[in-house]
Design an enzyme around this catalytic site. Sequence first.
Site, PDB file in Angstrom:
ATOM      1  N   GLU A 117      -9.866  -2.019   5.390  1.00  0.00           N
ATOM      2  CA  GLU A 117     -10.416  -1.691   6.703  1.00  0.00           C
ATOM      3  C   GLU A 117     -11.721  -2.461   6.930  1.00  0.00           C
ATOM      4  OE1 GLU A 117      -8.722   0.007   8.739  1.00  0.00           O
ATOM      5  OE2 GLU A 117      -8.063   1.954   7.991  1.00  0.00           O
ATOM      6  N   ASN A 128      -7.477  -2.864  14.428  1.00  0.00           N
ATOM      7  CA  ASN A 128      -8.873  -3.177  14.081  1.00  0.00           C
ATOM      8  C   ASN A 128      -8.967  -4.364  13.120  1.00  0.00           C
ATOM      9  OD1 ASN A 128      -7.964  -2.131  11.679  1.00  0.00           O
ATOM     10  ND2 ASN A 128      -9.394  -0.403  11.589  1.00  0.00           N
ATOM     11  N   ASP A 178       0.816  -1.215   0.000  1.00  0.00           N
ATOM     12  CA  ASP A 178       0.000   0.000   0.000  1.00  0.00           C
ATOM     13  C   ASP A 178       0.849   1.265   0.000  1.00  0.00           C
ATOM     14  OD1 ASP A 178       0.934  -0.515   2.550  1.00  0.00           O
ATOM     15  OD2 ASP A 178      -1.027  -0.890   3.406  1.00  0.00           O
ATOM     16  N   HIS A 203      -7.280  -4.723  10.252  1.00  0.00           N
ATOM     17  CA  HIS A 203      -7.042  -4.475   8.818  1.00  0.00           C
ATOM     18  C   HIS A 203      -5.760  -5.151   8.347  1.00  0.00           C
ATOM     19  CE1 HIS A 203      -4.771  -0.442   9.745  1.00  0.00           C
ATOM     20  NE2 HIS A 203      -3.882  -1.377   9.469  1.00  0.00           N
TER      21      HIS A 203
HETATM   22  C1  F6R Z   1       1.508  -1.440   6.132  1.00  0.00           C
HETATM   23  C2  F6R Z   1       0.174  -2.030   6.215  1.00  0.00           C
HETATM   24  C3  F6R Z   1      -0.619  -2.012   7.475  1.00  0.00           C
HETATM   25  C4  F6R Z   1       0.207  -2.376   8.710  1.00  0.00           C
HETATM   26  C5  F6R Z   1      -0.675  -2.331   9.952  1.00  0.00           C
HETATM   27  C6  F6R Z   1       0.137  -2.567  11.214  1.00  0.00           C
HETATM   28  O1  F6R Z   1       2.036  -1.606   4.829  1.00  0.00           O
HETATM   29  O2  F6R Z   1      -0.294  -2.514   5.237  1.00  0.00           O
HETATM   30  O3  F6R Z   1      -1.688  -2.907   7.343  1.00  0.00           O
HETATM   31  O4  F6R Z   1       0.757  -3.643   8.546  1.00  0.00           O
HETATM   32  O5  F6R Z   1      -1.290  -1.085  10.062  1.00  0.00           O
HETATM   33  O6  F6R Z   1       1.012  -1.485  11.413  1.00  0.00           O
HETATM   34  P1  F6R Z   1       2.163  -1.556  12.498  1.00  0.00           P
HETATM   35  O7  F6R Z   1       3.112  -2.600  12.053  1.00  0.00           O
HETATM   36  O8  F6R Z   1       2.801  -0.189  12.480  1.00  0.00           O
HETATM   37  O9  F6R Z   1       1.521  -1.882  13.799  1.00  0.00           O
END
Ligand code: F6R
Length: 244
Positions: free
Chosen positions: A143, A136, A67, A138
Amino acid sequence: MRVIVCLDYNEMSMVGARFVSSQLTLKPDSVLGLATGLTPVGMYNILSDMNKKGEIDFSKVKSFNLDEYYKIAPDNEQSYHYFMEKNLFSKVNIKRENTHILDGLSENPEEECERFDKLIQEKGGIDLQILGIGRNGHIGFNEPDKELYSNTHLTPLTQSTIEANSVFFESEDEMPKSALTMGMSSILKSKRIIIMANGESKKDAVARLLSGKISTDLPASLLNIHPDVILICDKAAYSSVNNK
Ligand code: F6R
Protein backbone atom coordinates in the site's frame (compact mmCIF):
# COMPACT_ATOMS: atom_id res chain seq x y z
CA MET A 1 7.35 -0.13 -19.75
CA ARG A 2 5.54 -1.34 -22.83
CA VAL A 3 1.89 -0.27 -22.97
CA ILE A 4 -0.87 -2.12 -24.80
CA VAL A 5 -4.20 -0.27 -24.87
CA CYS A 6 -7.13 -2.54 -25.69
CA LEU A 7 -10.67 -1.68 -26.74
CA ASP A 8 -12.30 -3.35 -23.78
CA TYR A 9 -11.96 -5.89 -20.99
CA ASN A 10 -12.41 -8.89 -23.31
CA GLU A 11 -9.61 -7.83 -25.61
CA MET A 12 -7.39 -7.08 -22.61
CA SER A 13 -8.04 -10.55 -21.19
CA MET A 14 -7.25 -12.15 -24.55
CA VAL A 15 -3.96 -10.23 -24.87
CA GLY A 16 -2.99 -11.25 -21.33
CA ALA A 17 -3.83 -14.89 -22.04
CA ARG A 18 -1.67 -14.82 -25.19
CA PHE A 19 1.35 -13.66 -23.17
CA VAL A 20 0.84 -16.47 -20.64
CA SER A 21 0.33 -19.00 -23.41
CA SER A 22 3.52 -17.91 -25.25
CA GLN A 23 5.42 -18.10 -21.97
CA LEU A 24 4.27 -21.71 -21.43
CA THR A 25 5.08 -22.65 -25.03
CA LEU A 26 8.62 -21.34 -24.65
CA LYS A 27 9.06 -22.77 -21.14
CA PRO A 28 6.50 -25.43 -20.15
CA ASP A 29 7.83 -25.60 -16.58
CA SER A 30 7.53 -21.84 -16.04
CA VAL A 31 7.07 -20.35 -12.60
CA LEU A 32 4.05 -18.05 -12.74
CA GLY A 33 3.25 -15.33 -10.22
CA LEU A 34 -0.52 -15.00 -9.98
CA ALA A 35 -2.91 -12.30 -8.81
CA THR A 36 -6.48 -12.49 -7.58
CA GLY A 37 -9.14 -9.75 -7.78
CA LEU A 38 -11.59 -9.01 -10.57
CA THR A 39 -9.01 -7.93 -13.15
CA PRO A 40 -7.49 -11.31 -14.13
CA VAL A 41 -10.74 -13.34 -14.02
CA GLY A 42 -11.42 -12.90 -17.77
CA MET A 43 -7.87 -13.97 -18.59
CA TYR A 44 -8.14 -17.01 -16.29
CA ASN A 45 -11.37 -18.01 -18.08
CA ILE A 46 -9.66 -17.81 -21.46
CA LEU A 47 -6.67 -19.80 -20.18
CA SER A 48 -9.07 -22.45 -18.81
CA ASP A 49 -10.76 -22.73 -22.22
CA MET A 50 -7.40 -22.97 -23.98
CA ASN A 51 -6.36 -25.71 -21.55
CA LYS A 52 -9.59 -27.63 -22.21
CA LYS A 53 -8.96 -27.43 -25.96
CA GLY A 54 -5.40 -28.71 -25.47
CA GLU A 55 -3.87 -25.42 -26.65
CA ILE A 56 -1.97 -24.81 -23.42
CA ASP A 57 -0.53 -27.17 -20.81
CA PHE A 58 -0.20 -26.42 -17.10
CA SER A 59 1.08 -29.85 -16.06
CA LYS A 60 4.64 -28.63 -15.41
CA VAL A 61 3.75 -25.11 -14.29
CA LYS A 62 4.56 -23.90 -10.79
CA SER A 63 2.68 -20.96 -9.34
CA PHE A 64 3.04 -18.50 -6.49
CA ASN A 65 0.24 -16.15 -5.50
CA LEU A 66 0.96 -12.58 -4.59
CA ASP A 67 -1.00 -12.39 -1.38
CA GLU A 68 -3.58 -13.72 1.04
CA TYR A 69 -5.72 -12.06 3.70
CA TYR A 70 -4.67 -12.51 7.31
CA LYS A 71 -6.32 -14.16 9.13
CA ILE A 72 -8.52 -16.18 6.86
CA ALA A 73 -9.12 -19.91 6.40
CA PRO A 74 -8.43 -21.40 2.96
CA ASP A 75 -12.01 -22.67 2.67
CA ASN A 76 -13.48 -19.20 3.37
CA GLU A 77 -15.13 -18.12 0.10
CA GLN A 78 -13.35 -14.76 0.26
CA SER A 79 -9.89 -16.25 0.72
CA TYR A 80 -7.47 -16.11 -2.18
CA HIS A 81 -7.01 -19.89 -1.83
CA TYR A 82 -10.70 -20.28 -2.60
CA PHE A 83 -10.54 -17.70 -5.42
CA MET A 84 -7.68 -19.46 -7.18
CA GLU A 85 -9.28 -22.87 -6.86
CA LYS A 86 -12.56 -21.55 -8.27
CA ASN A 87 -11.22 -19.34 -11.05
CA LEU A 88 -8.21 -21.27 -12.31
CA PHE A 89 -6.80 -24.31 -10.49
CA SER A 90 -9.96 -26.45 -10.70
CA LYS A 91 -10.27 -25.67 -14.42
CA VAL A 92 -6.75 -26.44 -15.67
CA ASN A 93 -4.35 -29.36 -15.40
CA ILE A 94 -2.03 -27.70 -12.88
CA LYS A 95 -0.80 -29.99 -10.10
CA ARG A 96 -1.96 -28.76 -6.70
CA GLU A 97 1.43 -29.55 -5.17
CA ASN A 98 2.93 -27.05 -7.63
CA THR A 99 0.67 -24.19 -6.49
CA HIS A 100 1.78 -22.02 -3.60
CA ILE A 101 -0.30 -19.51 -1.66
CA LEU A 102 0.67 -17.88 1.62
CA ASP A 103 -0.96 -19.46 4.68
CA GLY A 104 -3.57 -16.96 5.91
CA LEU A 105 -3.86 -18.79 9.22
CA SER A 106 -0.16 -19.05 10.00
CA GLU A 107 0.63 -18.61 13.70
CA ASN A 108 4.04 -17.32 12.74
CA PRO A 109 3.56 -14.93 9.79
CA GLU A 110 7.20 -13.84 9.73
CA GLU A 111 8.39 -17.41 9.32
CA GLU A 112 5.69 -18.08 6.72
CA CYS A 113 6.82 -15.07 4.65
CA GLU A 114 10.47 -16.11 4.84
CA ARG A 115 9.57 -19.67 3.81
CA PHE A 116 7.63 -18.29 0.82
CA ASP A 117 10.44 -16.05 -0.49
CA LYS A 118 12.95 -18.89 -0.08
CA LEU A 119 10.71 -21.31 -1.94
CA ILE A 120 10.31 -18.90 -4.87
CA GLN A 121 14.09 -18.71 -5.19
CA GLU A 122 14.47 -22.50 -4.81
CA LYS A 123 12.07 -22.98 -7.73
CA GLY A 124 14.23 -20.70 -9.87
CA GLY A 125 12.39 -17.38 -9.39
CA ILE A 126 9.23 -16.13 -11.09
CA ASP A 127 9.35 -16.16 -14.88
CA LEU A 128 6.13 -14.23 -15.46
CA GLN A 129 4.33 -12.24 -12.78
CA ILE A 130 0.71 -11.16 -13.34
CA LEU A 131 -0.39 -8.06 -11.41
CA GLY A 132 -3.53 -6.00 -11.01
CA ILE A 133 -3.36 -2.47 -9.67
CA GLY A 134 -5.32 -0.97 -6.77
CA ARG A 135 -7.15 2.34 -7.21
CA ASN A 136 -4.52 3.81 -4.90
CA GLY A 137 -1.68 2.28 -6.92
CA HIS A 138 -1.02 -0.71 -4.70
CA ILE A 139 0.40 -3.90 -6.14
CA GLY A 140 -0.05 -7.09 -4.17
CA PHE A 141 -0.91 -5.46 -0.86
CA ASN A 142 2.00 -3.06 -0.95
CA GLU A 143 0.00 0.00 0.00
CA PRO A 144 1.14 3.62 -0.54
CA ASP A 145 3.37 4.67 2.35
CA LYS A 146 6.57 6.58 3.17
CA GLU A 147 8.48 3.31 3.04
CA LEU A 148 7.76 0.02 1.31
CA TYR A 149 8.84 -3.46 2.33
CA SER A 150 11.28 -5.39 0.23
CA ASN A 151 10.38 -8.95 1.16
CA THR A 152 7.15 -10.85 1.69
CA HIS A 153 5.54 -9.55 4.87
CA LEU A 154 2.43 -9.01 6.98
CA THR A 155 0.82 -5.61 6.36
CA PRO A 156 -2.21 -3.65 7.53
CA LEU A 157 -4.61 -2.72 4.70
CA THR A 158 -5.46 0.93 4.03
CA GLN A 159 -9.00 2.26 4.42
CA SER A 160 -9.25 2.69 0.62
CA THR A 161 -8.48 -1.01 0.06
CA ILE A 162 -10.79 -2.10 2.89
CA GLU A 163 -13.61 -0.08 1.28
CA ALA A 164 -12.87 -1.42 -2.23
CA ASN A 165 -12.68 -5.07 -1.13
CA SER A 166 -15.27 -5.17 1.65
CA VAL A 167 -18.04 -5.38 -0.99
CA PHE A 168 -17.10 -9.04 -1.30
CA PHE A 169 -17.65 -9.67 2.42
CA GLU A 170 -21.00 -9.62 4.24
CA SER A 171 -19.91 -6.46 6.04
CA GLU A 172 -16.78 -4.35 6.51
CA ASP A 173 -16.38 -5.92 9.97
CA GLU A 174 -16.03 -9.37 8.40
CA MET A 175 -13.17 -8.28 6.19
CA PRO A 176 -9.64 -8.95 7.49
CA LYS A 177 -7.75 -5.71 8.04
CA SER A 178 -4.30 -7.20 7.28
CA ALA A 179 -2.75 -9.38 4.64
CA LEU A 180 0.39 -11.34 3.83
CA THR A 181 1.90 -10.04 0.62
CA MET A 182 4.95 -10.38 -1.56
CA GLY A 183 7.11 -7.30 -1.06
CA MET A 184 8.48 -4.99 -3.72
CA SER A 185 11.71 -6.88 -4.32
CA SER A 186 9.89 -10.23 -4.31
CA ILE A 187 7.82 -8.80 -7.19
CA LEU A 188 10.63 -6.92 -8.96
CA LYS A 189 12.84 -10.03 -9.05
CA SER A 190 10.39 -11.58 -11.56
CA LYS A 191 11.89 -11.92 -15.02
CA ARG A 192 8.85 -10.43 -16.77
CA ILE A 193 5.88 -8.58 -15.27
CA ILE A 194 2.45 -7.99 -16.76
CA ILE A 195 0.28 -5.42 -15.02
CA MET A 196 -3.38 -5.27 -16.03
CA ALA A 197 -5.92 -2.50 -15.43
CA ASN A 198 -9.44 -1.96 -16.64
CA GLY A 199 -12.25 0.49 -16.03
CA GLU A 200 -12.59 4.14 -15.07
CA SER A 201 -11.79 3.47 -11.41
CA LYS A 202 -8.19 2.69 -12.42
CA LYS A 203 -7.61 5.71 -14.68
CA ASP A 204 -5.87 7.87 -12.06
CA ALA A 205 -3.59 5.05 -10.97
CA VAL A 206 -2.68 4.28 -14.60
CA ALA A 207 -2.03 7.95 -15.42
CA ARG A 208 0.23 8.27 -12.38
CA LEU A 209 1.98 4.99 -13.27
CA LEU A 210 2.83 6.38 -16.71
CA SER A 211 3.70 9.89 -15.50
CA GLY A 212 7.41 9.08 -15.45
CA LYS A 213 7.74 9.63 -11.70
CA ILE A 214 8.63 6.98 -9.15
CA SER A 215 7.28 7.26 -5.64
CA THR A 216 6.36 5.02 -2.71
CA ASP A 217 3.05 6.95 -2.78
CA LEU A 218 2.27 4.86 -5.84
CA PRO A 219 3.89 1.44 -5.23
CA ALA A 220 3.19 0.37 -8.85
CA SER A 221 5.44 3.21 -10.05
CA LEU A 222 8.47 1.18 -8.91
CA LEU A 223 7.76 -1.12 -11.85
CA ASN A 224 9.24 1.65 -14.01
CA ILE A 225 12.73 0.54 -12.94
CA HIS A 226 12.17 -3.04 -14.17
CA PRO A 227 13.45 -3.80 -17.70
CA ASP A 228 10.55 -6.00 -18.83
CA VAL A 229 7.12 -4.76 -17.77
CA ILE A 230 4.02 -4.75 -19.97
CA LEU A 231 0.95 -2.74 -19.01
CA ILE A 232 -2.19 -4.15 -20.60
CA CYS A 233 -5.18 -1.87 -20.07
CA ASP A 234 -8.50 -0.97 -21.62
CA LYS A 235 -9.41 2.44 -23.04
CA ALA A 236 -11.27 3.49 -19.89
CA ALA A 237 -8.27 2.84 -17.64
CA TYR A 238 -6.03 4.68 -20.10
CA SER A 239 -8.36 7.66 -20.47
CA SER A 240 -6.52 10.01 -18.09
CA VAL A 241 -3.02 9.44 -19.50
CA ASN A 242 -1.54 12.77 -20.65
CA ASN A 243 -4.14 14.66 -18.60
CA LYS A 244 -2.00 14.34 -15.48
C1 F6R B 1 -4.72 -9.35 -5.73
C2 F6R B 1 -3.85 -8.20 -5.52
C3 F6R B 1 -4.36 -6.80 -5.61
C4 F6R B 1 -5.27 -6.57 -6.81
C5 F6R B 1 -5.75 -5.12 -6.82
C6 F6R B 1 -6.76 -4.89 -7.93
O1 F6R B 1 -3.98 -10.55 -5.60
O2 F6R B 1 -2.71 -8.39 -5.25
O3 F6R B 1 -3.26 -5.93 -5.68
O4 F6R B 1 -4.59 -6.87 -7.98
O5 F6R B 1 -6.36 -4.80 -5.61
O6 F6R B 1 -7.94 -5.60 -7.64
P1 F6R B 1 -9.08 -5.76 -8.73
O7 F6R B 1 -8.52 -6.58 -9.83
O8 F6R B 1 -10.20 -6.48 -8.02
O9 F6R B 1 -9.46 -4.39 -9.17
